[in-house]
Enzyme design. Sequence first.
Site, PDB file in Angstrom:
ATOM      1  N   HIS A 234       0.833  -1.199   0.000  1.00  0.00           N
ATOM      2  CA  HIS A 234       0.000   0.000   0.000  1.00  0.00           C
ATOM      3  C   HIS A 234       0.870   1.252   0.000  1.00  0.00           C
ATOM      4  CE1 HIS A 234      -3.255  -2.750   1.238  1.00  0.00           C
ATOM      5  NE2 HIS A 234      -4.068  -1.817   0.766  1.00  0.00           N
TER       6      HIS A 234
ATOM      7  N   LYS B  75      -0.502   4.691   4.653  1.00  0.00           N
ATOM      8  CA  LYS B  75      -1.352   3.726   5.373  1.00  0.00           C
ATOM      9  C   LYS B  75      -0.754   3.448   6.749  1.00  0.00           C
ATOM     10  CE  LYS B  75      -3.851  -0.642   4.880  1.00  0.00           C
ATOM     11  NZ  LYS B  75      -5.125  -0.008   5.289  1.00  0.00           N
TER      12      LYS B  75
END
EC number: 1.17.1.8
Length: 268
Positions: free
Chosen positions: A156, A160
């Site tokens: 990600h 995040k």
Amino acid sequence: MTPLNIAVAGSTGRMGRAIMETIAEADDLRLSAALEQPGNPYLSQDAGSLTGTPPGVAISSDYVSALAGSDILVDFTRPAGTLSHLATCRKLGVRMVIGTTGFSPEEKDIIRNAAQDIAIVLAPNMSVGVNLLFRLLEVAAKALPEGYDVEIIEAHHRHKVDAPSGTALRMGEVIAQAQSRDLEKVAIYGREGNTGERRADTIGFSTIRGGDIVGDHTALFAGIGERLEITHKASSRKTFAAGALHAARFLMTRKSGLFDMQDVLGLR
């Protein structure tokens, strides 16, 4: 047909903006509220200025007033914020679509309890493709014989804050349940140093964070002489936004209960 009134929590974030853009493209949905926390620099600005969509909804931190005029709250924020919003929705009878991840078992119990009074969709990933991935993992985990090592790799963007992702954890849960294992007992989160040989019953998790990666998830079943990889890659947050709004439509046929995207998509 009267459009559904959708409130969006975390409206100035990446997912919030994608959801508001997707609402603007739908004839059966209306943005009723764009919500943020007190102190957010965008408060009182028109939400349309952030998304390039028609004006008319000012960003607000007054959840009670905003939700009183809404059918559903779509919430992709943080666990503490979501639970606060949940209490307000329960009091007002407003349904919720929750895409927030990182809940503790105790926090999930709070959500289950609230679902006795309001209808809630709770899912770590709203993408149609990812939820089909869950079904494929179940089939593979049941079909493959013993001797296949399972590893889950997820990537990600650099912003995040939780790891592994909620989607990766759900992948592990699906595989563990299909093979009659307890994920809490067999999960290995990263490896370092002299780890010794791999235990056959473990499910490994590896996490990558960097750049603007929207979300990549791979389940690797590694046997002797072959390996099977099942991968989903998201290139736009619009796929999660579309799934969340599909869940919102689903909820309007329910008065209470806790559901996930398998229910929404008819995969269960």
